[in-house]
Enzyme design. Structure first.
Site, PDB file in Angstrom:
ATOM      1  N   ASP A 148      42.863  48.354  51.552  1.00 19.79           N
ATOM      2  CA  ASP A 148      43.586  48.882  50.815  1.00 19.79           C
ATOM      3  C   ASP A 148      43.661  49.030  49.286  1.00 19.79           C
ATOM      4  O   ASP A 148      44.034  48.974  48.664  1.00 19.79           O
ATOM      5  CB  ASP A 148      44.984  48.829  51.171  1.00 19.79           C
ATOM      6  CG  ASP A 148      44.901  46.964  51.132  1.00 19.79           C
ATOM      7  OD1 ASP A 148      44.473  47.205  51.354  1.00 19.79           O
ATOM      8  OD2 ASP A 148      46.312  46.985  51.285  1.00 19.79           O
ATOM      9  N   LYS A 199      56.934  38.392  52.296  1.00 21.45           N
ATOM     10  CA  LYS A 199      55.040  39.463  52.267  1.00 21.45           C
ATOM     11  C   LYS A 199      54.775  39.205  53.639  1.00 21.45           C
ATOM     12  O   LYS A 199      54.177  40.522  53.864  1.00 21.45           O
ATOM     13  CB  LYS A 199      55.001  38.789  51.519  1.00 21.45           C
ATOM     14  CG  LYS A 199      53.580  39.845  50.804  1.00 21.45           C
ATOM     15  CD  LYS A 199      53.078  39.607  49.323  1.00 21.45           C
ATOM     16  CE  LYS A 199      51.547  40.220  49.430  1.00 21.45           C
ATOM     17  NZ  LYS A 199      51.362  40.071  47.758  1.00 21.45           N
ATOM     18  N   ASP A 228      45.315  48.873  43.724  1.00 18.90           N
ATOM     19  CA  ASP A 228      46.036  48.108  45.534  1.00 18.90           C
ATOM     20  C   ASP A 228      46.482  49.196  45.895  1.00 18.90           C
ATOM     21  O   ASP A 228      47.399  49.188  44.720  1.00 18.90           O
ATOM     22  CB  ASP A 228      45.941  46.894  45.019  1.00 18.90           C
ATOM     23  CG  ASP A 228      45.018  45.889  45.284  1.00 18.90           C
ATOM     24  OD1 ASP A 228      43.850  45.987  44.876  1.00 18.90           O
ATOM     25  OD2 ASP A 228      44.952  45.196  44.866  1.00 18.90           O
TER      26      ASP A 228
END
Length: 977
Positions: free
Chosen positions: A910, A753, A678
């Site tokens: 991603d 986040k 990742d």
């Protein structure tokens, strides 16, 4: 050595020897010349296989020259056997005699071995041929099933209803049917009759065109099934409305489904006529490819390599699209017929002497839209409302619903154009344009050669073969049957609705009403989540016994790839990712075993994923007992895996690692598990590469470090520092002081986040506020809703300010992109650009135009793309859309390179996946492709393209670029990890 023994490579060859009078032993004749010969290949043990057993050859030795190696007898009749001109003195010396066996010369052994190799190759060739025949047979069978699934789905559903009707009449099976199946079966025949009556009605062409166009284009039974299943599917998908769906949405969806089925139906009916008109003299071999395929309707669509021709025939004879107006009119009329014929009955209370409670299953009602502040205009919209009795059983029987666009049993068609690729017969489009005609025209107008890399990437993603992990599915089914509510699965029970107390206090009543609204909202969300879970599980159940299946992929308008199947796919939740695995297995190998352990630790998370690799390996070693227990007793053991952030994926990794550790040779254990790599806040990684800023590059792991840099923790520390500073201020001077005190010890990595992750994608203050509000709600430390809202507002402002301080270069690039977009949008033009892989992008943000049509059910206001652009949306959306187009390009470049290297590859924007044994190779490739991508003058090319397209406009200068060396990415172990 001369030999009279006959030899044939055939296994059945006969060895014939001259009979000798008596038993004798063979001895080597010693001679000075023998030394030379003894070193030759004819006597060398290496010249003949040691394991090969050959018969001893008795050879006549007449006329043998003295310089030749000879075998003779020491019997009395030696002279009768051998007649030599000169026998060496040592010949008859028994002490020097040695007993030996005859060995053939090299050409004999060579001939024999060559014959074995030839036969082995022949056998291998035959085996390969049989394997290829079996592979083709298997592929043809799967292709038949795939074509049938795509073209006969609705017809099979009709047959199922008719069969159920027959069984119900004959055997009275209705009580055993699932609840929703009973409802649909009860609605089917009345609706079919109503549609048939409408089809046979003697109405004028004008009236039918106005209210029910194309209603006679399908058999009534098939149309009835489409209406029922489409409406129930929309109700189960959930949405903003409780137990209802907007008429506009339902009508258009039903109209589109009918149109798609009409195309297939008309095509198959036409081919049946072709079959009838064929001359009797025409042989089976002379039949056209199309006719062979179409014989006996869809069952004839089984011949290999014929689907391409069939698609061409369909394409050449397809009528023009109906359009949204026609779809909506037909959909509304069918909905109206359903509301008139579908009823539901409450279960009869045997003790009560009351008539049965029968009422309509659906109602057409109007709702009032939320009023705009400061405006007195009241807007109404129509909905189809579902009776509570229908809702009661829906989420438990979703598996009865038909799901289109399921994963394919054979690899998807390769992409060759905008509508050429993907599914064999179902409409498939390269890009999800959502009705943007400008984007469609841009993609259609691009030369095929320019789009080749995009096509190859989508083909690569679609060719990855998946299968269902049955062990994980069994665990999920057990939890779901037990009521869910663990491992991230939704609770299958509703929350109780609070009862009104006997108090007459107005404030108490208001508080009760607020709690009731909140409970109903929670239950509505639970219902939607339960339906979603059932949809995912129903697909998994259908596919669990398949050897493998494939996901056709297409793009959004920015160039990001997505599976076309919406439910059970690897882009979805932990549940889906845990259930899915690669169909092809590969040995772990030494590096693969290491990556499997790292992967397991990362899935467990809880801060472990931010440790260095060695620390993650140590974490796994310290929890070996828990891992083995989780694998052996996932539900009856200590259930350590349930503590993981991604529990089902963690359990799958525990099972795979357990298999390896139990094996005597762990490195040879076959693994089907996809291992993830990742990106570290990937959006900021792309901005750091664009701006070449060294500090930002280090913050997002573009630079090698001893452990992963964690930008989320860095921002959380900055936010916490600011909040603690504000908390000691005087509340009379700074009103944020009270809010800051409230938030002390609540700021952590998880709180910020999502906001940090989406900041580079253009998250607004409102979006950041809602993200932080949800995280604070999860903590449950602030009960008052108003206080929660104001605290979220304050935390969002502080978080965005901290982001601006740390990522100034990224902010500069974002601002430049937004300014360029504003310059273009003010000219009433959409922002256009071409990705590094040649994909044209047109931002689809235009002011919509309302288009009113009259239907049999109500007046509908359809929205369509207008000519005026939305300037603000064009400006704010361009920076995130541009970066999305770049991360999509990186993923597609990596996919093609992995395919060329022989790797299995799956991508989730991603996050890149491959087998454990291939992670090192994929890591090298994805870094090389990232460097290759950003070695291009991306921003310079973009500005040049803008200036060429709009020569009269003035664009701001390019932002300053830093001195970061891109090649450092190649040595960064945590760039993707």
């Amino acid at each position: 050595m001369a030999s009279t023994a006959s030899y044939s490579p055939s296994p059945t060859s006969q060895w014939r020897t001259q009979k000798l009078p008596k038993r004798f032993n063979f001895y080597v004749i010693h001679n000075q010349e023998f030394g030379k010969l003894s070193q030759s290949s004819s006597l060398s043990t290496s010249s003949f296989p040691k394991t090969l057993k050959l018969p001893v050859i008795h050879m006549p030795i007449n006329n043998i020259q003295s310089q030749t190696t000879v075998c003779v007898s020491t019997d009395e009749n030696l002279e009768e056997l051998v007649n030599l001109q000169k026998i060496p003195n040592g010949f008859l010396n028994k002490e020097s005699n040695k007993r030996v066996f005859i060995q053939d010369p090299p050409w004999v052994s060579s001939l024999f071995m060559n014959s074995l190799f030839v036969r082995a190759k022949q056998v291998q060739g035959v085996r390969r041929e049989f394997r290829e025949i079996e592979r083709r047979r298997r592929y043809a069978m799967l292709r038949r099933r795939q074509i049938k699934a795509e073209t006969e789905a609705w017809e099979q559903m009709v047959e199922e209803y008719r069969e159920l009707e027959r069984e119900m009449c004959e055997k009275k099976l209705a009580p055993n049917l699932p609840y929703v199946k009973k409802l649909l079966l009860g609605w089917f025949e009345p609706l079919r009759q109503a549609i048939e009556k409408e089809q046979n009605a003697e109405t004028t062409v004008k009236h039918r065109a106005a209210f029910a166009p194309h209603i006679d284009s399908l058999p009534a039974d098939k149309m009835a099934v489409i209406v029922m299943h489409k409406l129930m599917g929309l109700l189960m998908m959930g949405g903003k409305e409780e137990r209802c769906v907007q008429v506009v949405q339902a009508a258009v969806q039903i109209g589109m489904a009918v149109e798609n089925e009409v195309r297939i139906h008309n095509f198959l009916e036409k081919t049946k006529k072709l079959q009838k008109h064929m001359t009797g003299a025409q042989s089976q071999e002379d039949m056209s490819k199309e006719t062979m395929i179409l014989r006996k309707r869809v069952k004839s669509l089984i011949k290999r390599n014929r689907v391409v021709e069939v698609r061409k025939l369909m394409k050449s004879e397809e009528p023009e699209s109906w359009g949204r107006d026609t779809q909506a009119k037909l959909g509304c009329r069918l909905l109206e017929l359903l509301t008139e014929t579908a009823y539901v009955q409450r279960p009869v209370d045997q003790s009560a002497d009351t008539p049965p409670d029968i009422r309509p299953a659906f109602r057409h009602v109007f709702k009032i839209a939320t009023r705009d502040p400061g405006k007195n205009i009241v807007k109404k919209y129509g909905v189809i409302e579902c009776d509570p009795l229908v809702v009661a059983g829906v989420d438990r029987t979703v598996k009865q619903m038909m799901i289109p666009y399921v994963p394919m049993l054979v690899p998807p068609k390769k992409w060759r154009g905008y509508d050429k690729g993907g599914y064999l017969f179902l409409p498939s489009y390269l890009m999800r344009t959502h009705g943007s005609r400008r984007q469609q025209d841009a993609v259609r107008g691009v030369p095929t050669k320019q789009m080749q890399q995009v096509y190859e990437a989508l083909d690569t993603l679609g060719s990855t073969k998946w299968r269902v992990n049955k062990r994980i599915l069994n665990v999920v089914e057990s939890i779901w049957a037990g009521g869910g509510n663990i491992a991230g699965l939704v609770d299958r029970k509703d929350v109780p609705i609070p009862e009104l107390s006997n108090s007459d206090d107005i404030m108490e009543v208001k508080k009760w009403k607020w709690k009731v609204r909140k409970s109903k909202k929670i239950n509505q969300e639970l219902h939607s989540q339960r339906c979603d879970t059932e949809l995912k599980l129903s697909v998994a159940r259908k596919l669990k016994d398949e050897e493998g299946f494939y996901y056709p992929h297409n793009l959004d308008f920015r160039g990001r790839a997505y599976p076309m199947h919406p439910h059970l796919n690897h882009l979805s939740s932990d549940l889906c990712r845990g259930i899915l695995e690669f169909a092809e297995g590969r040995p772990l190998g030494k590096s693969g075993l290491r990556w499997l352990k790292i992967h397991l630790a990362s899935l467990y998370a809880g801060g472990v994923e931010k440790l260095c690799y060695d620390a993650r390996l140590a974490f796994v070693e310290n929890h070996i007992h828990d891992i083995l227990d989780s694998a052996n007793n996932p539900l009856n053991g200590n259930r350590w895996w349930l503590n993981a952030e991604d529990p089902f994926q963690c359990l799958a990794a525990c099972i795979n690692l357990s298999e390896a550790l139990k094996s005597s040779s762990p490195h040879t254990v076959i693994s089907h598990l996809p291992i993830h790599q990742d990106g570290s806040c990937n959006g900021l990684q792309h901005y750091a590469a664009l701006g070449r800023d060294s500090m930002e590059a280090a913050a997002v792991n573009l630079v090698a470090g001893e452990k992963p840099a964690d930008v989320y923790t860095e921002i959380a520390l900055r936010v916490d520092h600011i909040i603690r500073g504000d908390s000691i201020k005087d509340p009379a001077i700074d009103p944020n002081a009270l809010l800051a005190k409230l938030l002390i010890d609540q700021v952590d990595r998880k709180l910020v986040k999502q906001t940090v992750m989406t900041s580079v994608y253009g998250v607004t203050y409102v979006g950041a506020r809602e993200q932080i509000k949800r995280r604070l709600e999860e903590k449950g430390l602030i009960d008052d809703d108003r206080l929660l809202f104001t605290a979220s507002c304050y935390a969002a402002k502080v978080t965005l300010a901290a982001l601006g301080e740390l990522f100034q270069a990224a902010r500069g690039t974002m601002t430049w992109l937004g300014d360029c977009a504003k310059v273009i949008a003010l000219e009433n033009q959409p922002v256009r650009w071409t990705t590094p892989l040649g994909l044209p992008v047109v931002q689809p943000y235009f002011k919509t135009q309302r288009h009113v049509i009259r239907t049999s059910l109500q007046i509908l206001a359809l929205q369509r793309e207008g000519d005026a652009v939305e300037v603000r949306k064009q400006r704010t959306a361009f920076p995130p859309n541009f970066v999305h187009s770049l991360d999509g390009s990186h993923m597609m470049m990596t996919a093609v390179a992995c395919r060329d290297a022989g790797l299995q590859f799956a991508g989730v924007h991603d996050s890149f996946w491959t087998h454990a044994c291939d992670v090192d190779q994929m890591n090298r490739i994805l870094r090389e492709k990232f460097v290759e991508l950003y070695s291009l003058p991306i921003l310079e090319d973009l500005l040049e393209n803008f200036q060429k397209s709009y020569p009269a406009l003035t664009f701001p200068p390019l932002p300053k670029r830093g001195d970061f060396n891109l090649r450092e990415v190649l040595e960064s172990p945590y760039f993707f990890n």
